[in-house]
Design a protein around this motif. Structure first.
Motif, PDB file in Angstrom:
ATOM      1  N   GLN A  40       0.963  -1.324  -0.083  1.00 21.26           N
ATOM      2  CA  GLN A  40       0.027   0.053   0.182  1.00 21.26           C
ATOM      3  C   GLN A  40       0.861   1.277   0.021  1.00 21.26           C
ATOM      4  O   GLN A  40       0.725   2.099  -0.681  1.00 21.26           O
ATOM      5  CB  GLN A  40      -1.034  -0.020   1.087  1.00 21.26           C
ATOM      6  N   THR A  41       2.019   1.325   0.760  1.00 15.98           N
ATOM      7  CA  THR A  41       2.837   2.394   0.980  1.00 15.98           C
ATOM      8  C   THR A  41       3.427   2.573  -0.200  1.00 15.98           C
ATOM      9  O   THR A  41       3.956   3.693  -0.770  1.00 15.98           O
ATOM     10  CB  THR A  41       3.559   2.349   2.154  1.00 15.98           C
ATOM     11  N   ASP A  42       3.981   1.511  -0.893  1.00 12.76           N
ATOM     12  CA  ASP A  42       5.024   1.579  -1.970  1.00 12.76           C
ATOM     13  C   ASP A  42       4.130   2.236  -3.067  1.00 12.76           C
ATOM     14  O   ASP A  42       4.767   2.956  -4.081  1.00 12.76           O
ATOM     15  CB  ASP A  42       5.531   0.300  -2.240  1.00 12.76           C
ATOM     16  N   ILE A  43       3.099   1.950  -3.593  1.00  9.59           N
ATOM     17  CA  ILE A  43       2.130   2.255  -4.418  1.00  9.59           C
ATOM     18  C   ILE A  43       1.973   3.741  -4.314  1.00  9.59           C
ATOM     19  O   ILE A  43       2.188   4.460  -5.313  1.00  9.59           O
ATOM     20  CB  ILE A  43       0.731   1.347  -4.295  1.00  9.59           C
ATOM     21  N   TRP A  44       1.775   3.997  -3.067  1.00  7.91           N
ATOM     22  CA  TRP A  44       1.531   5.628  -2.878  1.00  7.91           C
ATOM     23  C   TRP A  44       2.583   6.607  -3.147  1.00  7.91           C
ATOM     24  O   TRP A  44       2.914   7.459  -3.891  1.00  7.91           O
ATOM     25  CB  TRP A  44       1.168   5.982  -1.688  1.00  7.91           C
ATOM     26  N   ALA A  45       4.271   5.806  -2.739  1.00  9.78           N
ATOM     27  CA  ALA A  45       5.223   6.444  -3.149  1.00  9.78           C
ATOM     28  C   ALA A  45       5.682   6.731  -4.423  1.00  9.78           C
ATOM     29  O   ALA A  45       5.904   7.674  -4.857  1.00  9.78           O
ATOM     30  CB  ALA A  45       6.038   5.906  -2.209  1.00  9.78           C
ATOM     31  N   ARG A  46       5.343   5.372  -5.048  1.00  9.40           N
ATOM     32  CA  ARG A  46       5.570   5.407  -6.691  1.00  9.40           C
ATOM     33  C   ARG A  46       4.677   6.300  -7.489  1.00  9.40           C
ATOM     34  O   ARG A  46       5.389   7.047  -8.253  1.00  9.40           O
ATOM     35  CB  ARG A  46       5.325   4.025  -7.189  1.00  9.40           C
ATOM     36  N   PHE A  47       3.456   6.475  -7.040  1.00 13.84           N
ATOM     37  CA  PHE A  47       2.629   7.476  -7.536  1.00 13.84           C
ATOM     38  C   PHE A  47       3.076   8.906  -7.343  1.00 13.84           C
ATOM     39  O   PHE A  47       3.129   9.865  -8.295  1.00 13.84           O
ATOM     40  CB  PHE A  47       1.195   7.267  -6.809  1.00 13.84           C
ATOM     41  N   GLN A  48       3.544   9.168  -6.154  1.00 15.53           N
ATOM     42  CA  GLN A  48       3.842  10.577  -5.947  1.00 15.53           C
ATOM     43  C   GLN A  48       5.055  11.029  -6.868  1.00 15.53           C
ATOM     44  O   GLN A  48       5.202  11.993  -7.295  1.00 15.53           O
ATOM     45  CB  GLN A  48       4.378  10.813  -4.486  1.00 15.53           C
ATOM     46  N   LYS A  49       5.906  10.011  -6.992  1.00 21.90           N
ATOM     47  CA  LYS A  49       7.403  10.203  -7.733  1.00 21.90           C
ATOM     48  C   LYS A  49       7.014  10.433  -9.247  1.00 21.90           C
ATOM     49  O   LYS A  49       7.278  11.295 -10.053  1.00 21.90           O
ATOM     50  CB  LYS A  49       8.175   8.981  -7.423  1.00 21.90           C
ATOM     51  N   MET A  50       5.848   9.694  -9.620  1.00 18.01           N
ATOM     52  CA  MET A  50       5.437   9.895 -11.158  1.00 18.01           C
ATOM     53  C   MET A  50       4.873  11.139 -11.541  1.00 18.01           C
ATOM     54  O   MET A  50       4.698  11.544 -12.433  1.00 18.01           O
ATOM     55  CB  MET A  50       4.498   8.685 -11.455  1.00 18.01           C
ATOM     56  N   ARG A  51       4.398  11.587 -10.238  1.00 21.99           N
ATOM     57  CA  ARG A  51       3.356  13.039 -10.282  1.00 21.99           C
ATOM     58  C   ARG A  51       4.667  14.069 -10.466  1.00 21.99           C
ATOM     59  O   ARG A  51       4.293  15.423 -10.502  1.00 21.99           O
ATOM     60  CB  ARG A  51       2.385  13.122  -9.178  1.00 21.99           C
TER      61      ARG A  51
END
Length: 690
Positions: A40-51
C-alpha cells in the motif's frame, strides 16, 4: 486526508513528501499479512514520484526488546548478529515484492540513539517525565523482570484467557500486567512474583488538549479518531517508557540499568532512517522535521498499533519541539479465503514461500484492487485472486498490446501512425482526460476504485479493437490506413493504462517501457500520444496464473511452517432466549461479551435464505458484515442509518452466503414482532454498551 494533502493533490508545484511504513520487528520473517502495508505504501510513494514530487520512502527494522535478546541467547549468537541477519532477510523479501525504499535502516543505530536521547532529555527538561516506584512481575527462575508481552493470563476486564500482559485481544482493554488473573511467565512458565522497581513515565495527560484537537483535525481516518475518543473518556495515563536490565536497547541518559522501552525508540526510527538518508543524499533533515515545516509527513501503519502512533508519537514530537505528522493512515488485517491465516491450512504464507511460486505483481495488483482509504480488513480469496489476475491484467490490459503489436511491427516496421481521425483522437483524449480523476483516487488511497476505473477503460479499449478488427483489416486491400490507425491507437491506449497501473505493477511497467521504447513513466505524459514513434517487438509481459501454482504454494507453506498457530481464545455465545433448558452461565461468562454500538450502513436481503438480512455495520474503528435473522420483521431499507447494538467479540462464522462477523441484538416473540435493540440518543459507533 489532511488539509495539506487536499490542497496539494492538483498543485503543479512539486511537493516535499516523506513517507514511512511501520517498522517490521527483527524477530521473524515477513509474511503476506505484513505486505498489505508495504505494498500500500509503496504504491503511494511510486505514484507521488510519477507526479513529479520529491517523495522519500524510508523504513527500518525495529531491532530492540527482550524477545530479540532471548532469541539470540537461544541461538547462541549476539543480538547484533541476529538483527543483522533479520535485516538482510527482510530487505530481500521486500525487494522481491518490488518495495522500493529510498533508505532502509535499523533502530539499533547511532542516529536512533541520538534522537531517542534528545527527545527524552527535552521531555524531561520540560517536566513531562516522572519517576514512580512500581510493582512489576519478575521471573524467579530466569531472574529477570518480565516485559508485558512475556506475561500471559486471564484478562481482568472480560475474563478471556491466554491474553498478554498489556492488552486484551478479545475486548481491547489495556491494563498493567499485575492486573492479570493467574499470570504465567512466557519465558519459563513459572508464576511470576511481584517486585518493586523504579520506572520512568512520560506524562501523556500533559498533552490531552493538544491531542484532542490533533486527532480531530483530519490527521486520522474518522473511524480511528472516534475510537481514540474512548481513551480520552477514560483519561490518559502516564506511559512507562523504561525497562530494567537485562534488556537489548539504548540505556537511558543519567540512569543505571534502565533502558528505553522498545516502543519509545521504534517510532523515532523514522527520524533516524531519514537522517541517515539525508547524510548520504544531501536532503535537509530540518526542512522535514522542524516545527512548522511545509514538507509533508505521512505514516502508514496497521490498525493494531494506532494507539502508539496517534497518541504517544505526536505528543512526544510536540513535547520535544518537532513537527507532528500530516496524517497517519491505518489499514486492516489480511484474511485468506475468509479466515485468519492458518499454518495448518498453509495459508500463513511467508513472503519467500510466495516468491518461490508466484509473480509478486499478481499480489500487488490484487491488494490494490481490495484496498480503500478505510481500515477494513481485506480478504485474499485464492480463487478470486487467480480469476482477477487472469481477467484484468492478462485478459484485458496485456491483451491489448499483444493483439496490436504484431501488426505494427510486421506491417509498418514498428512505426506508429502520425495521422488519426477525429474519432480516434477523441477516444484517446477520453482516456487521457481520466488522469486527474484516477490521480485523486490514488492520492486518497482508494486504490480499489482506481483499479475499477482503469479496468473500465481497458474494457473500452478492447471493445474498440474488437470493433475495428485489425486482423480483418490486415486481409483487405486498401485498408492499410485504417489498420495503421487501429493498432496505433490500441498501443497508445495500452500506454495510458500502463501509466495508470505503473505504481501497482512496476516490474511489468518496466518491461512495457522497453516494448514501447520510452524513457520513463511520468503521469502527465499521457496528455501527448505517441505518434510516428517506433516500438519494439512485443514479448509476453505476464502469464496466466493457474490454481495448481497456488496449490503448490500452499503445500510448500505447510511444509515450511511446522509449528501450529496458537488457538485463539473464544467467548461463549449468549443464550438465544429464556428457554429453561439453556445452560446457565456465570457473571464471569457474561463479562466476556463485548457489546458495541453499531450504525447500519447497508442492509440487503439474502435471496437464498428465508430469514436472513445481510447487514454492513460501522463499529467506529472498522466495518463488519453480519447476517441477522430479522427478515420477517424488517424491510432492508428500514434499517439503513439506524443505530443498534451488536456482540463485537463473537467468533466469526463461515456461512453459505459469506462470513458473519458478530451478532445483532434483537428481542421479541418472533415473526413480525421482532425488534432490533437501539442505544440511547447520542450514542456513537464503537461505544461500549455497559
Amino acid at each position: 486526508m489532511s488539509d495539506k494533502t487536499n490542497a496539494n493533490v492538483t498543485n503543479a508545484s512539486p511537493r516535499k513528501i516523506l513517507i514511512t511504513s511501520a517498522l517490521p520487528y527483527a524477530n521473524g520473517p515477513i509474511h503476506l499479512g505484513h505486505l498489505v502495508e508495504y505494498i500500500q505504501t509503496d504504491i503511494w510513494a511510486r505514484f507521488q514520484k510519477m507526479r513529479g514530487h520529491q517523495c522519500t520512502y524510508v523504513c527500518a527494522d525495529d531491532a530492540h526488546g527482550t524477545p530479540i535478546m532471548l532469541r539470540a541467547q537461544a541461538e547462541g549468537i549476539t543480538p547484533e548478529e541476529l538483527i543483522a541477519k533479520s535485516s538482510q532477510d527482510h530487505q530481500a523479501d521486500f525487494a522481491g515484492f518490488n518495495i522500493a525504499f529510498d533508505h532502509y535502516h535499523s533502530t539499533n543505530s547511532p542516529e536512533n540513539e541520538a534522537f531517542a536521547c534528545y527527545i527524552y532529555n527535552q521531555l524531561k527538561e520540560k517536566g513531562h517525565i516522572s519517576r514512580k516506584t512500581i510493582k512489576q512481575f519478575y521471573d524467579p527462575e530466569k531472574e529477570m523482570f518480565l516485559p508485558d508481552r512475556f506475561i500471559k493470563g486471564t484478562c481482568p476486564k472480560c475474563k478471556a484467557e491466554d491474553q498478554y500482559g498489556d492488552n486484551c485481544e478479545v475486548c481491547g482493554a489495556t491494563y498493567t500486567p499485575t492486573e492479570l488473573i493467574d499470570p504465567k511467565s512466557v519465558v519459563s512458565g513459572a508464576t511470576p512474583i511481584e517486585k518493586e522497581t523504579d520506572h520512568l513515565f512520560f506524562e501523556l495527560a500533559h498533552f490531552e488538549e493538544m491531542l484532542k484537537n490533533w486527532t480531530h483535525q483530519g490527521h486520522l481516518q474518522s473511524q480511528i479518531a472516534n475510537k481514540l475518543d474512548e481513551w480520552f473518556e477514560a483519561g490518559l495515563r502516564g506511559w512507562d517508557i523504561s525497562r530494567d536490565a537485562p534488556y537489548f536497547g539504548f540505556q537511558i541518559p543519567g540512569e543505571t540499568d534502565k533502558y528505553f522501552y522498545v516502543w519509545l525508540d521504534a517510532p523515532v526510527g523514522y527520524m533516524a532512517s531519514f537522517k541517515a538518508y539525508c547524510d548520504k543524499s544531501g536532503l535537509n533533515f530540518d526542512e522535514y522535521w522542524q516545527a512548522g515545516s511545509e514538507a509533508e509527513l505521512y505514516h502508514f501503519i496497521g490498525k493494531d498499533i494506532i494507539y502508539f502512533h496517534a497518541l504517544f508519537w505526536p505528543a512526544m514530537l510536540a513535547g520535544a519541539g518537532f513537527r507532528t505528522p500530516d496524517a497517519i493512515y491505518a489499514h486492516g488485517f489480511l484474511t485468506v479465503d475468509g479466515q485468519k491465516m492458518s499454518k495448518s491450512r498453509g495459508t500463513f504464507i511467508m513472503a519467500k514461500t510466495y516468491l518461490d511460486h508466484l509473480n509478486p505483481e499478481y499480489l500487488r495488483y490484487y491488494f490494490a484492487a481490495k484496498l480503500s482509504s478505510r481500515i477494513d480488513d481485506i480478504d485474499l480469496n485464492l480463487e478470486d485472486f487467480a480469476q482477477r489476475v487472469n481477467s484484468d491484467l492478462v485478459g484485458k490490459v496485456v491483451n491489448i498490446a499483444s493483439r496490436c503489436a504484431g501488426f505494427v511491427v510486421k506491417k509498418f516496421d514498428g512505426q506508429l501512425s502520425s495521422n488519426w481521425s477525429d474519432e480516434a483522437q477523441s477516444l484517446y483524449e477520453s482516456f487521457a482526460n481520466e488522469s486527474e480523476m484516477i490521480a485523486q483516487l490514488y492520492e486518497q488511497r482508494d486504490y480499489g476504485q482506481a483499479m475499477r476505473e482503469i479496468m473500465a477503460l481497458a474494457d473500452r479499449a478492447n471493445e474498440y479493437i474488437a470493433e475495428t478488427a485489425p486482423w480483418v483489416l490486415a486481409k483487405q486491400e486498401g485498408k492499410e490506413a485504417e489498420l495503421h490507425e487501429s493498432v496505433s491507437l490500441g498501443i497508445n491506449l495500452f500506454r495510458v493504462l500502463m501509466t495508470y497501473l505503473a505504481p501497482v505493477i512496476p516490474e511489468t511497467a518496466e518491461k512495457a517501457k522497453a516494448f514501447l521504447n520510452i524513457d520513463d513513466w511520468q503521469w502527465n505524459d499521457v496528455a501527448t500520444p505517441l505518434k510516428q514513434h517506433s516500438i519494439n517487438k512485443f514479448n509476453a509481459l505476464l502469464t496466466r496464473l493457474e490454481m495448481d501454482q497456488i496449490d503448490k504454494m500452499l503445500e510448500d507453506s505447510k511444509k515450511t511452517l511446522t509449528a501450529q498457530a496458537p488457538a485463539a481464545s473464544e467467548s461463549k455465545q449468549p443464550a438465544a432466549d429464556l428457554d429453561p433448558l439453556a445452560e446457565e452461565i456465570s457473571i464471569d461468562d457474561f463479562a466476556k461479551i463485548d457489546l458495541r454500538v453499531a450504525k447500519i450502513l447497508n442492509a440487503e436481503a439474502v435471496p437464498e435464505a428465508n430469514k436472513l438480512l445481510k447487514l454492513t455495520l460501522d463499529i467506529g474503528f472498522e466495518q463488519r458484515q453480519v447476517f441477522a435473522g430479522i427478515k420477517s420483521a424488517y424491510e432492508p431499507e428500514q434499517l439503513i442509518g439506524k443505530m443498534t447494538v451488536m456482540v463485537a467479540n463473537l467468533k466469526p462464522r463461515k456461512m453459505r452466503f459469506g462470513m458473519s462477523e458478530g451478532m445483532v441484538l434483537a428481542a421479541g416473540p418472533g415473526g413480525s414482532d421482532l425488534f432490533v435493540l437501539s442505544p440511547d440518543e447520542g450514542a456513537q459507533p464503537g461505544m461500549r454498551v455497559k
